[in-house]
Design an enzyme around this catalytic site. Structure first.
Site, short mmCIF file in Angstrom:
data_model
loop_
_atom_site.label_atom_id
_atom_site.label_comp_id
_atom_site.label_asym_id
_atom_site.label_seq_id
_atom_site.Cartn_x
_atom_site.Cartn_y
_atom_site.Cartn_z
N LYS A 67 -5.02 6.67 -0.39
CA LYS A 67 -5.55 5.34 -0.11
C LYS A 67 -6.15 5.34 1.31
CE LYS A 67 -3.65 0.59 -0.18
NZ LYS A 67 -2.38 -0.14 -0.47
N SER A 69 -2.82 -3.51 -3.79
CA SER A 69 -4.04 -3.18 -3.06
C SER A 69 -4.47 -1.74 -3.28
CB SER A 69 -3.83 -3.42 -1.55
OG SER A 69 -2.79 -2.62 -1.02
N SER A 77 1.98 -3.26 -3.93
CA SER A 77 0.71 -2.54 -4.08
C SER A 77 0.84 -1.17 -4.70
CB SER A 77 0.03 -2.42 -2.72
OG SER A 77 -0.29 -3.69 -2.20
#
Length: 600
Positions: A78, A152, A176
């Protein structure tokens, strides 16, 4: 060219072994075949970046392949996680900087031979559970592009679900690392806070952040977490494993579920949950409804109170440039400016009170199971109600880190409309391995296809790595299941592993004048294979267990029939002089049963 999409770590390891002379060519071809038009990627490795990573580990691989278990295996992170020489954007181009060092967890995977092939999209500054709050575009659901992917960590979940990489790092503050797993039919491991170092991870809420791991299987997720985890002196919130938690979950676990659930009128989500409960019962689990009010109240605190000020602290001066931020993200994070230090302390006091209630509620169960998300929405719906619908997604995730729980999001029976609907297991801190043990069995039971690849789940040989936080002990007599001293194991979180037997070189004796009756076992070339049980006891509790063992017994090492050596009971030779040789019974249970028959 053999396409490696949808393959597990084990499949990649085998493929690399067969193509170790041209790992660069293999990965270059793999990258060329990847789909990059779905907003999941923010950056993709260049050929030079691939070659540099391979060159850094190739000499060690050639001299000692076992030292690099992930050699040549691609992964993604990420884009709020630092990788040396790569930009970190947190999905905010104006915030971009080039990282000088790898995040500790990334460095550990690279040291195991893994090759980073890209950085993935996210809700800006990791603020959201939707996957739509990014200037790089919304990441679509891998089963139906009209729906959200979850956030996310949207990009990391997407590339794993489509099999482009076998594992990827996300982060998890409010859910997330779990909501995107649930929405894309993959595994999301949300580890105990502090197990995976946060050094080099851009904070969202530093007190409640953790790296997370996405994978197609529980086996792969826990394996990667085990390689990346461990204390880090550079991380002020890193923690050392206490070695007190169980190694596995009971074959017939007691699982808590919320007594009252919220699905926000989503009947398909509710029906999928009911099917998951049926599957849990079929697995042997007993379900115990519990009062969920403390969980719901704590979940509300993360965004509806002073805790949001942690995000304000993390973003800092970027708040002065709202035109360069996602409007929804800016509105959420800037709200932290409305709270005082007094508000923050009062919020912490409330958090502690609610977390204590939650820990008490979970005290007598093996784990809690909840829907990963109570509903899902389309991309168009999210535009209409971006905050309210996002909060729905966090109903069963937001409380987790505030309460210091471990969590594992698992694939579960699908909704009637073909969308995934996962479940999540939660337990106290450091129960990660026990959750993974159940997760392995759950994946075997359901045997759902892997992610969105359509490829079948193969349960053959799936195991967890050997635990350094537990001691495997062979018991032969009064500590066997159902015997008088078995509680000395179970009260210390020891878990039954298997019934087996020793190598055929032991003699078994019934000791004289012991209470309760106990056997002694001694190595003897003229002996036989003796039945034993193997138990895994937490390392930190092993000393307590040994301290209770009376003379003439002690703990030494026993050889098993398959050649393994484990810790086990031994006996002082002097005590065998007046003992009864019962080797012919091949095990204590048979001897005890014979004695009971004689007294009837």
């Amino acid at each position: 060219m053999t396409l490696m999409t949808g393959k597990t770590v084990a499949a990649w390891q085998q493929h690399i072994k067969q193509n170790s002379d041209d790992v660069f060519g293999l990965l270059k071809d793999h990258l060329a075949a990847l789909s990059t038009d779905d907003n999941a990627w923010i950056a993709i490795a260049s050929p030079a970046q691939l070659q540099a990573q391979i060159d850094a580990v190739l000499p060690l691989y050639r001299s000692n392949p076992d030292a690099l278990p992930l050699f040549g295996i691609p992964f993604a992170v990420k884009d709020n996680v630092d990788v040396a020489g790569w930009p970190t954007t947190a999905a905010c181009p104006a915030f971009e900087f080039v990282a000088e060092e790898d995040a500790t967890a990334v460095a550990r995977l690279k040291a195991a031979g893994a090759i980073l092939i890209g950085k993935t999209n996210l809700d800006q500054f990791a603020t959201g559970l939707v996957g739509t709050r990014s200037p790089y575009g919304a990441v679509p659901n891998t089963f139906n592009p009209d729906y959200v992917s979850g956030g996310s960590s949207s990009g990391s979940a997407s590339v794993v679900a489509r099999g482009l990489v076998p594992f990827a790092f996300g982060t998890d503050t409010a859910g997330s690392g779990r909501v995107p797993a649930g929405f894309n039919n993959i595994v999301g491991l949300k580890p105990t806070k502090g197990w995976l170092p946060a050094t080099g991870v851009l904070p969202a809420c530093r007190l409640n952040d953790t790296l997370s791991v996405f994978a197609l299987t529980v086996e792969d997720a826990f394996y990667i977490a085990s390689l990346a985890g461990g204390a880090d002196s550079a991380d002020a919130y890193s923690r050392t494993h206490p070695a007190t938690a169980p190694a596995a979950m009971s074959a017939a676990p007691l699982l808590a579920i919320p007594a009252e659930l919220r699905f926000f009128d989503d009947e398909q989500a509710q029906a999928a949950w009911e099917r998951a409960l049926d599957a849990l019962r079929a697995s042997g689990a007993t379900l115990k409804p519990i009062d969920f009010s403390a969980f719901y109240q704590l979940a509300e605190q993360l965004y509806q109170g002073p805790w949001v000020a942690e995000r304000t602290a993390a973003v800092g001066e970027m708040l002065d440039h709202p035109e360069q931020m996602d409007p929804t993200v800016h509105a959420i994070i800037s709200a932290g400016l409305n709270y005082s230090a007094v508000d923050a302390f009062n919020a912490e006091y409330l958090r502690a009170e609610l977390a204590q209630k939650i820990q008490h509620a979970l005290r007598d169960v093996d784990a809690l199971v909840v829907p990963t998300s109570p509903t899902i929405h389309t991309l168009q719906e999210m535009q209409q109600e971006p905050v309210r619908y996002n909060s729905h997604f966090g109903t069963y995730t937001n409380f987790t880190n505030l309460a210091d729980l471990s969590a594992l999001a698992l694939p579960a029976p699908f909704r009637a409309d073909g969308l995934p609907a996962g479940i999540t297991l939660l337990a106290p801190a450091w129960h990660d391995r026990a959750l993974a043990d159940f997760g392995l069995r759950w994946q075997r039971q359901l045997a759902l296809p892997l992610g969105a690849t359509g490829q079948p789940f193969d349960a053959a040989g799936a195991t967890l790595p050997v635990s350094s936080h537990h001691v495997r002990v062979a018991v032969v007599g009064a500590h066997l299941r159902g015997m008088p001293l078995n509680a000395q194991l179970t009260t210390r979180q020891a878990v039954f592993v298997e019934a087996t037997e020793t190598a055929p070189c032991y003699r078994l004796y019934a000791l004289a004048n012991t209470q309760p009756a106990k056997p002694g076992i001694a190595r003897d070339a003229s002996g036989a294979a003796i039945q034993v049980e193997l138990w895994d006891i937490p390392l930190a509790r092993f000393g307590e267990f040994v301290a209770e063992i009376p003379a003439p017994l002690g703990i030494g090492s026993l050889e098993l029939g398959d050649g393994r050596w484990v810790k086990g009971f031994i006996c002082e030779p002097a005590a065998l002089h007046d003992a009864t040789d019962i080797t012919e019974f091949k095990g204590w249970r048979h001897w005890v049963a014979r004695q009971e028959t004689r007294h009837v």
